[in-house]
Design an enzyme around this catalytic site. Structure first.
Site, short mmCIF file in Angstrom:
data_model
loop_
_atom_site.label_atom_id
_atom_site.label_comp_id
_atom_site.label_asym_id
_atom_site.label_seq_id
_atom_site.Cartn_x
_atom_site.Cartn_y
_atom_site.Cartn_z
N TYR A 107 -15.25 0.59 -6.87
CA TYR A 107 -16.33 1.38 -6.43
C TYR A 107 -17.33 1.29 -7.72
CZ TYR A 107 -13.72 3.58 -2.75
OH TYR A 107 -12.77 3.61 -1.64
N LYS A 143 1.28 9.87 5.56
CA LYS A 143 1.46 8.72 6.08
C LYS A 143 2.72 8.12 5.68
CE LYS A 143 -3.61 8.08 6.68
NZ LYS A 143 -4.84 6.96 6.54
N LYS A 194 -2.33 -1.57 -3.88
CA LYS A 194 -3.15 -0.47 -3.70
C LYS A 194 -2.15 1.01 -3.69
CE LYS A 194 -6.04 1.83 -0.26
NZ LYS A 194 -6.78 1.81 1.06
N SER A 233 -10.32 5.76 -4.45
CA SER A 233 -11.18 6.70 -4.60
C SER A 233 -10.68 7.87 -5.79
CB SER A 233 -11.51 7.32 -3.46
OG SER A 233 -10.28 7.96 -2.68
N ARG A 280 -10.93 9.89 1.91
CA ARG A 280 -10.51 10.77 3.22
C ARG A 280 -11.81 11.29 3.36
NH1 ARG A 280 -4.07 11.11 3.00
NH2 ARG A 280 -3.64 8.83 3.03
N LYS A 303 0.69 -1.07 -0.03
CA LYS A 303 -0.05 0.08 -0.06
C LYS A 303 0.97 1.23 0.16
CE LYS A 303 -3.59 2.28 2.53
NZ LYS A 303 -4.66 2.27 3.51
C1 PBG Z 1 -7.04 3.83 5.63
C2 PBG Z 1 -7.73 3.64 4.16
C3 PBG Z 1 -7.48 4.39 3.09
C4 PBG Z 1 -8.03 3.89 1.85
C5 PBG Z 1 -8.76 2.81 2.54
N1 PBG Z 1 -8.14 2.32 3.89
C6 PBG Z 1 -7.01 5.61 3.01
C7 PBG Z 1 -5.69 5.91 3.75
O1 PBG Z 1 -4.68 5.19 3.83
O2 PBG Z 1 -5.52 7.41 3.87
C8 PBG Z 1 -8.13 4.45 0.78
C9 PBG Z 1 -9.22 3.82 -0.15
C10 PBG Z 1 -9.52 4.89 -1.30
O3 PBG Z 1 -8.90 5.90 -1.69
O4 PBG Z 1 -10.44 4.53 -2.20
N2 PBG Z 1 -6.84 2.71 6.36
#
Ligand code: PBG
Length: 332
Positions: free
Chosen positions: A321, A225, A256, A282, A212, A202
């Site tokens: 989605y 992060k 991801k 997203s 978010r 990730k």
């Molecule tokens: C956080 C989490 C995130 C997403 C899924 N779980 C965002 C992040 O790491 O800040 C993002 C998924 C998306 O953007 O569709 N644990």
């Protein structure tokens, strides 16, 4: 030396592209509703479907509406639904205790779905960000996201999800050692059939912005992060993470975001041969849906093309989605 040109091309690759039937015959990859995991946002209340502004067509749903979505997904042939809670700011605390509350939104929705549609797999997210007052996935001590104390909390969160009936647990937190710790706790707790789909690779990505917003974490998040999510420049490191998580007991792995990381998907599949998934996140959804909404691209075609690309890159499935819209098109 002058090349001698044959009077015709030695291979005419266009032959197999000439008709729809021939194209069907030589198609290397297929896309079906069975390839999708559908992420849905859960909120409190009843009878509510509230649009997410930055994700046209995506809703935050109250639990009763999430159950309706699960019924619809099952009818469309989508095998799994993944829950992401929008937690009320009053329940976001330093100790993140709401994360393992047996009656939190995610656990309540899990039980409601399993009661109504037992055959759909429920996947849950393990990370503290929906429950922390900082928007981070772990605890902070002296400005540092601490690993081991966070893992203890993540194990409690995962166990509460298993107790609620989750079929697939998806740790998306990127702490070290959490897969082994969860696998041990699950085995000891009698949950030997619960799957772990590790978000092993990730990345610290700009493409999570709309998510978010959807879960209400963007306002809270201080800083970034990058000390736990990966540097987008790295590929070898992704392989090390995947190898580590598989050896700790992950059943499936996730890359991801998705579209900008298809090279990672391909490499992971070739190297480990494990069930491999990608999360079309997203921001990727927003790019495609937003452009389609403006009439700049063909929404249906670009959606299916983007999803087929994951399969071609070696993925066994995609968290997207688009799942219900794509399934409707594929079902004809
Ligand atoms: C956080 C989490 C995130 C997403 C899924 N779980 C965002 C992040 O790491 O800040 C993002 C998924 C998306 O953007 O569709 N644990």
């Amino acid at each position: 030396m002058k090349p001698t040109l044959a009077p015709f091309p030695a291979t005419r690759l266009r032959r197999t592209r000439r008709t729809p039937g021939l194209r069907d015959l030589v198609r290397e990859t297929t896309l079906t509703p069975g390839d999708f995991i559908w992420p849905v946002f859960v909120r409190d209340g009843e009878g509510i479907e509230e649009p997410v502004a930055s994700m046209p067509g995506v809703m935050r749903r109250s639990v009763d509406k999430v159950v309706e979505a699960a019924v619809e997904a099952h009818a469309l042939g989508i095998p799994a639904i993944c829950l992401f809670p929008y937690t009320d700011p009053s329940k976001r605390t330093e100790d993140c205790a709401e994360a393992w509350n047996p009656n939190n939104l995610s656990n309540t929705a899990t039980r409601a779905i399993k009661a109504a549609v037992p055959d759909i797999a429920v996947m849950t997210d393990v990370a503290l960000d929906p429950y922390s007052d900082t928007g981070h996935d772990g605890f902070i001590e002296n400005g540092e996201i601490v690993n081991d104390r966070t893992v203890e909390a993540l194990v409690k969160q995962a166990m509460s999800q298993a107790e609620a009936g989750a079929d697939i647990i998806g740790p998306s937190d990127m702490m070290d050692g959490r897969i082994g710790a969860m696998r041990t706790a699950l085995e000891q707790g009698g949950f030997r059939n619960v799957l772990l789909l590790s978000y092993a690779a990730k990345y610290a990505s700009a493409f999570y912005g709309p998510f978010r917003d959807a879960v209400g974490a963007s306002g809270a998040l201080k800083g970034d992060k990058k000390t736990y999510q990966m540097d987008p420049a790295n590929s070898d490191e992704a392989m090390r993470l995947i190898e580590r998580d598989l050896s700790e007991g992950a059943d499936m792995i996730m890359v991801k975001p998705g579209m900008p990381y298809l090279d990672i998907c391909r490499r992971a599949k070739d190297m480990f041969g494990a069930p491999t998934f990608a999360y079309q996140v997203s921001g990727e959804y927003a790019m495609l849906a937003g452009a389609a909404q403006n009439g700049w691209i063909d929404g249906d075609r670009s959606m299916l093309e983007s999803l087929m690309a994951f399969k071609r890159a070696g993925c066994d499935g995609v968290l997207t989605y688009f799942a219900p819209a794509a399934a409707k098109l594929l079902n004809g």
